[in-house]
Design a protein around this motif. Structure first.
Motif, PDB file in Angstrom:
ATOM      1  N   ILE A   1       0.772  -1.235   0.083  1.00 38.69           N
ATOM      2  CA  ILE A   1       0.026  -0.118   0.116  1.00 38.69           C
ATOM      3  C   ILE A   1       0.950   1.305   0.021  1.00 38.69           C
ATOM      4  CG2 ILE A   1      -1.609   1.275   1.159  1.00 38.69           C
ATOM      5  CD1 ILE A   1      -2.999  -1.317   2.332  1.00 38.69           C
TER       6      ILE A   1
ATOM      7  N   ASN B   1       1.524   4.215  -2.920  1.00 35.94           N
ATOM      8  CA  ASN B   1       1.119   5.642  -2.718  1.00 35.94           C
ATOM      9  C   ASN B   1       2.346   6.380  -3.234  1.00 35.94           C
ATOM     10  OD1 ASN B   1      -0.586   7.941  -1.305  1.00 35.94           O
ATOM     11  ND2 ASN B   1       1.368   7.878  -0.115  1.00 35.94           N
TER      12      ASN B   1
ATOM     13  N   GLN C   1      -7.055   3.420   0.913  1.00 35.41           N
ATOM     14  CA  GLN C   1      -7.050   2.382  -0.111  1.00 35.41           C
ATOM     15  C   GLN C   1      -7.878   1.486   0.247  1.00 35.41           C
ATOM     16  OE1 GLN C   1      -5.949  -0.779   0.303  1.00 35.41           O
ATOM     17  NE2 GLN C   1      -4.737  -1.499  -1.655  1.00 35.41           N
TER      18      GLN C   1
ATOM     19  N   ASN D   1     -11.587   2.508  -0.891  1.00 31.66           N
ATOM     20  CA  ASN D   1     -11.404   2.603  -2.367  1.00 31.66           C
ATOM     21  C   ASN D   1     -11.962   1.322  -2.888  1.00 31.66           C
ATOM     22  OD1 ASN D   1     -11.159   5.694  -2.557  1.00 31.66           O
ATOM     23  ND2 ASN D   1      -9.135   5.373  -2.937  1.00 31.66           N
TER      24      ASN D   1
END
Length: 284
Positions: A176, A180, A272, A275
């Motif tokens: 993650i 990003n 995240q 989403n």
């Protein structure tokens, strides 16, 4: 490109030779292996010595015995191996497990992927386990996620995301955070990595407690935790499993256990996950 491969090992006398043999048989030879003997009480140290005595690319670090906790122990051992090396001497930093078997072209394909794609930050193959005398895809996660036993990071990506975290969920946190930062996590499905034993078999933590602690240390908020807990409970068709996970998560929160990620990184992870939730359930 040059590889630094760090392998934490605890009581792996039966499995480690397969891993180290598969590394010696690699067609790509520009690598160094650091085996971190993490308090083994079996013959792991003797196994390691056979390789360090005969191959200068193999080194070892010996640690005192530590508590076997999912996530934190293996990353702590990894970091102890990493600090013995100068990262500037390497281009790719790998965390491999001591119970995997790699195809002879594994490192060459990983190196080729990094060399040809500057935005690749994390690359690996797919994990396979033996079932009915056949090697089959493990299937515990999606085919776009590089599993913990075979992580290979571009050094610049590894440093940009602050390395690995000594916590449960580290092998999802890394993916993650690097995404990003604009890096890509890439799975090469043609690279089949054989896992000799089943992960988690030697943990004493109960499944529900594991999930509750995992969601907490991942930094998930209550809503996303409860959604994730419901998903796991639905798999087992067990309402009680849902409440057990939630109870474990809430216990961690009430104890205010230390997280290894910053507030900002928690926001990134929750965004995240949110989403992903919207995309799956609301198609947005």
């Amino acid at each position: 490109m040059k590889f630094l491969i760090i392998i934490p090992a605890h009581n792996e006398e039966d499995n480690l030779p397969f891993t180290l043999d598969s590394l010696q048989q690699q067609s790509f030879e520009d690598f160094k292996v650091v085996i971190v003997n993490d308090g083994s009480t079996d013959q792991t140290s003797e196994v390691i010595r056979k390789y360090t005595d005969s191959d200068s690319r193999f080194e070892t670090v010996n640690l005192e015995k530590s508590a076997h906790q999912p996530g934190s122990k293996v990353v702590s051992a990894f970091k102890n191996g990493l600090k013995t090396q100068n990262k500037d001497d390497f281009d790719i930093i790998c965390k491999f497990d001591a119970d995997i078997i790699l195809n002879e072209n594994y490192l060459s394909e990983i190196e080729k992927a990094f060399a040809n794609n500057p935005k690749y930050g994390l690359v690996g193959g797919l994990l396979y386990v033996e079932k009915d005398e056949k090697w089959v895809y493990e299937g515990n996660s999606n085919k776009h996620h590089v599993r913990g036993p075979m992580k290979a990071y571009r050094k610049e990506c590894f440093e940009a995301m602050g390395g690995l975290r000594e916590t449960l969920g580290w092998d999802n946190i890394d993916a993650i955070l690097l995404e990003n930062l604009g890096w890509k996590e890439i799975v090469l499905p043609q690279l089949q990595v054989k896992l000799i034993k089943v992960k988690g078999a030697d943990y004493t933590i109960k499944p529900a407690d594991y999930y509750g602690r995992y969601f907490y240390f991942l930094g998930l908020n209550r809503f996303l935790t409860y959604v994730a807990a419901a998903k796991e409970a639905m798999k087992l068709k067990s309402p009680s499993f849902l409440f057990q996970i939630i109870g474990s998560y809430e216990k961690c929160k009430s104890q205010n256990l230390e997280l290894k990620i910053s507030k900002y990184e928690q926001e990134i992870i929750n965004k995240q996950r949110w989403n992903m939730f919207k995309k799956k359930w609301f198609k947005i």
